[in-house]
Design a protein around this motif. Structure first.
Motif, PDB file in Angstrom:
ATOM      1  N   PHE A  17       2.516  31.934 -32.603  1.00 56.98           N
ATOM      2  CA  PHE A  17       3.250  31.241 -31.544  1.00 56.98           C
ATOM      3  C   PHE A  17       2.316  30.733 -30.446  1.00 56.98           C
ATOM      4  N   VAL A  18       1.310  31.533 -30.120  1.00 55.31           N
ATOM      5  CA  VAL A  18       0.395  31.150 -29.039  1.00 55.31           C
ATOM      6  C   VAL A  18      -0.404  29.910 -29.413  1.00 55.31           C
ATOM      7  N   SER A  19      -0.903  29.846 -30.642  1.00 51.92           N
ATOM      8  CA  SER A  19      -1.702  28.685 -31.051  1.00 51.92           C
ATOM      9  C   SER A  19      -0.846  27.417 -31.084  1.00 51.92           C
ATOM     10  N   TRP A  20       0.373  27.516 -31.613  1.00 54.23           N
ATOM     11  CA  TRP A  20       1.263  26.354 -31.614  1.00 54.23           C
ATOM     12  C   TRP A  20       1.601  25.932 -30.181  1.00 54.23           C
ATOM     13  N   GLY A  21       1.993  26.901 -29.370  1.00 55.00           N
ATOM     14  CA  GLY A  21       2.390  26.591 -27.996  1.00 55.00           C
ATOM     15  C   GLY A  21       1.260  26.007 -27.174  1.00 55.00           C
ATOM     16  N   THR A  22       0.055  26.526 -27.372  1.00 52.75           N
ATOM     17  CA  THR A  22      -1.096  26.027 -26.620  1.00 52.75           C
ATOM     18  C   THR A  22      -1.394  24.575 -26.964  1.00 52.75           C
ATOM     19  N   GLU A  38       5.756  15.717 -31.928  1.00 52.60           N
ATOM     20  CA  GLU A  38       5.450  15.668 -33.360  1.00 52.60           C
ATOM     21  C   GLU A  38       4.956  17.030 -33.844  1.00 52.60           C
ATOM     22  N   ILE A  39       4.131  17.672 -33.026  1.00 59.42           N
ATOM     23  CA  ILE A  39       3.617  18.994 -33.394  1.00 59.42           C
ATOM     24  C   ILE A  39       4.750  20.019 -33.386  1.00 59.42           C
ATOM     25  N   TYR A  40       5.671  19.876 -32.440  1.00 60.48           N
ATOM     26  CA  TYR A  40       6.833  20.772 -32.420  1.00 60.48           C
ATOM     27  C   TYR A  40       7.657  20.598 -33.701  1.00 60.48           C
ATOM     28  N   SER A  41       7.836  19.359 -34.141  1.00 60.31           N
ATOM     29  CA  SER A  41       8.558  19.114 -35.396  1.00 60.31           C
ATOM     30  C   SER A  41       7.814  19.731 -36.576  1.00 60.31           C
ATOM     31  N   GLU A  42       6.485  19.615 -36.548  1.00 60.85           N
ATOM     32  CA  GLU A  42       5.668  20.227 -37.601  1.00 60.85           C
ATOM     33  C   GLU A  42       5.834  21.745 -37.587  1.00 60.85           C
ATOM     34  N   PHE A  43       5.900  22.300 -36.381  1.00 58.67           N
ATOM     35  CA  PHE A  43       6.120  23.743 -36.227  1.00 58.67           C
ATOM     36  C   PHE A  43       7.438  24.158 -36.887  1.00 58.67           C
ATOM     37  N   LEU A  44       8.496  23.403 -36.633  1.00 66.85           N
ATOM     38  CA  LEU A  44       9.799  23.731 -37.218  1.00 66.85           C
ATOM     39  C   LEU A  44       9.763  23.616 -38.741  1.00 66.85           C
ATOM     40  N   ARG A  45       9.058  22.605 -39.245  1.00 71.52           N
ATOM     41  CA  ARG A  45       8.961  22.430 -40.697  1.00 71.52           C
ATOM     42  C   ARG A  45       8.177  23.558 -41.357  1.00 71.52           C
ATOM     43  N   SER A  46       7.341  24.243 -40.569  1.00 70.51           N
ATOM     44  CA  SER A  46       6.548  25.342 -41.132  1.00 70.51           C
ATOM     45  C   SER A  46       7.413  26.553 -41.470  1.00 70.51           C
ATOM     46  N   GLY A  47       8.660  26.538 -40.993  1.00 68.11           N
ATOM     47  CA  GLY A  47       9.557  27.654 -41.269  1.00 68.11           C
ATOM     48  C   GLY A  47       9.641  28.669 -40.152  1.00 68.11           C
ATOM     49  N   MET A  48       8.797  28.518 -39.130  1.00 65.86           N
ATOM     50  CA  MET A  48       8.851  29.431 -37.992  1.00 65.86           C
ATOM     51  C   MET A  48       9.971  29.005 -37.043  1.00 65.86           C
ATOM     52  N   GLU A  49      10.516  29.966 -36.322  1.00 61.05           N
ATOM     53  CA  GLU A  49      11.533  29.665 -35.320  1.00 61.05           C
ATOM     54  C   GLU A  49      10.923  29.831 -33.936  1.00 61.05           C
ATOM     55  N   PRO A  50      11.176  28.878 -33.036  1.00 58.59           N
ATOM     56  CA  PRO A  50      10.532  28.914 -31.714  1.00 58.59           C
ATOM     57  C   PRO A  50      10.975  30.108 -30.886  1.00 58.59           C
ATOM     58  N   ASN A  51      10.024  30.627 -30.113  1.00 56.96           N
ATOM     59  CA  ASN A  51      10.333  31.699 -29.171  1.00 56.96           C
ATOM     60  C   ASN A  51      10.182  31.161 -27.753  1.00 56.96           C
ATOM     61  N   HIS A  52      10.185  32.050 -26.769  1.00 58.19           N
ATOM     62  CA  HIS A  52      10.106  31.624 -25.370  1.00 58.19           C
ATOM     63  C   HIS A  52       8.826  30.833 -25.088  1.00 58.19           C
ATOM     64  N   VAL A  53       7.711  31.247 -25.692  1.00 59.52           N
ATOM     65  CA  VAL A  53       6.425  30.593 -25.442  1.00 59.52           C
ATOM     66  C   VAL A  53       6.445  29.144 -25.927  1.00 59.52           C
ATOM     67  N   VAL A  54       6.912  28.933 -27.137  1.00 60.25           N
ATOM     68  CA  VAL A  54       6.940  27.584 -27.712  1.00 60.25           C
ATOM     69  C   VAL A  54       7.910  26.692 -26.941  1.00 60.25           C
ATOM     70  N   PHE A  55       9.077  27.226 -26.607  1.00 57.43           N
ATOM     71  CA  PHE A  55      10.046  26.416 -25.857  1.00 57.43           C
ATOM     72  C   PHE A  55       9.502  26.016 -24.490  1.00 57.43           C
ATOM     73  N   LEU A  56       8.789  26.919 -23.844  1.00 58.54           N
ATOM     74  CA  LEU A  56       8.221  26.588 -22.539  1.00 58.54           C
ATOM     75  C   LEU A  56       7.206  25.459 -22.663  1.00 58.54           C
ATOM     76  N   ALA A  57       6.384  25.503 -23.699  1.00 61.42           N
ATOM     77  CA  ALA A  57       5.391  24.450 -23.927  1.00 61.42           C
ATOM     78  C   ALA A  57       6.068  23.106 -24.182  1.00 61.42           C
ATOM     79  N   VAL A  58       7.130  23.112 -24.978  1.00 63.03           N
ATOM     80  CA  VAL A  58       7.820  21.866 -25.320  1.00 63.03           C
ATOM     81  C   VAL A  58       8.540  21.291 -24.100  1.00 63.03           C
ATOM     82  N   LEU A  59       9.251  22.136 -23.364  1.00 63.11           N
ATOM     83  CA  LEU A  59       9.975  21.657 -22.184  1.00 63.11           C
ATOM     84  C   LEU A  59       9.012  21.134 -21.121  1.00 63.11           C
ATOM     85  N   SER A  60       7.896  21.819 -20.952  1.00 63.26           N
ATOM     86  CA  SER A  60       6.892  21.363 -19.996  1.00 63.26           C
ATOM     87  C   SER A  60       6.326  20.005 -20.410  1.00 63.26           C
TER      88      SER A  60
END
Length: 225
Positions: A17-22, A38-60
Motif C-alpha cells: 500500500f505504501v509504495s502504491w500510495g507514494t 491511471e496508477i490508481y486504476s492499475e492498483f485496482l486491476r492488481s486485485g488489491m483493495e484501497p486502504n486509508h493510505v491509498v485513498f488519501l493519496a488519490v484524494l490529495s
C-alpha cells in the motif's frame, strides 16, 4: 525524479500500500493528476483493495489537480464499494478539493455535515477560500467560529486578521492581534533557503547576519527579476 521513482516502483516485486500510495501522491503533487489516477486504476486491476493510505493519496492528487468530479466519486466509493470509513484527513482533502474549485459554500456545508468535532485547521482552509473568492457571508460565520475556538497557533490569528481586514472590520483586526499577543504567540518570519556548492543557507526576512557580499548579490538578483 518522478521517472526515477517510477523505475524504482517498477522494480518492486511485491508492491504494498505504501509504495502504491507514494507513487500516486508523487504524480499528483507534481501536477500529473491524470497519471496518478491511471496508477490508481492499475492498483485496482492488481486485485488489491484501497486502504486509508491509498485513498488519501488519490484524494490529495485530485485536490491538487482540480479533478473535482473524480475526487468526489472516489470519496463516495470509500464506504460504498470498499467499506473504508473516511477519517479526518480524507474529509479535509474533500474540503480542500471543493475550495480550490471555488465551491466554497459547498465546502462549508460538507464541513458542517461530516465533521463531528470542530477543526480549526479545516476552517482555516475554507476561510482562505472565502477571502480569495469574496464569500463574505460565509467568511463572517467562519471568523466567529474560529474566534470561539480560541486558537493557540499564531497562523490562525493572522488568517483571522487578514479576513477581518478584507471585510474592513478594523476593530476585529485589532482584537485578533491583541488575542495573539495576550497568548504570547508570535508570527514566524518568512524565510527561504538556497544551496550553493552542497551547502544550504537560510535567509530570514529582514535578517542581516550574512556577509555584505551575499546581501549585495541577493539585492542585485531581486532587481533583475
Amino acid at each position: 525524479y518522478l521517472e526515477a521513482a517510477q523505475r524504482c516502483f517498477d522494480s518492486i516485486s511485491r508492491k504494498d500500500f505504501v509504495s502504491w500510495g507514494t507513487l500516486i501522491a508523487g504524480y499528483g503533487f507534481h501536477g500529473k493528476g491524470d497519471i496518478a489516477l491511471e496508477i490508481y486504476s492499475e492498483f485496482l486491476r492488481s486485485g488489491m483493495e484501497p486502504n486509508h493510505v491509498v485513498f488519501l493519496a488519490v484524494l490529495s492528487s485530485c485536490s491538487h489537480n482540480g479533478m473535482v468530479h473524480r475526487g468526489l466519486e472516489i470519496f463516495s466509493s470509500m464506504g460504498r464499494d470498499f467499506g473504508v470509513e473516511p477519517n479526518h484527513e480524507h474529509l479535509a482533502c474533500v474540503v480542500d478539493l471543493l475550495c480550490r474549485a471555488k465551491r466554497v459554500e459547498e465546502a462549508f456545508e460538507f464541513y458542517k455535515d461530516k465533521f463531528t468535532k470542530p477543526s480549526i485547521d479545516v476552517l482555516g482552509i475554507i476561510l482562505d477560500a472565502c477571502r480569495v473568492n469574496g464569500k463574505t457571508e460565509v467568511e463572517d460565520v467562519i471568523c466567529r467560529d474560529m474566534m470561539e475556538l480560541k486558537p493557540v497557533n499564531a497562523g490562525h490569528y493572522v488568517r483571522l486578521a487578514h479576513s477581518f481586514a478584507a471585510m474592513k472590520r478594523w476593530d476585529d483586526v485589532s482584537e485578533s492581534w491583541n488575542q495573539m499577543r495576550s497568548l504570547g504567540l508570535k508570527k514566524l518570519p518568512g524565510w527561504s533557503k538556497i544551496e550553493v556548492n552542497g551547502r544550504a543557507t537560510t535567509f530570514f526576512m529582514n535578517h542581516t547576519s550574512h556577509s555584505d557580499e551575499t546581501v549585495s548579490v541577493l539585492k542585485l538578483l531581486s532587481k533583475e527579476t
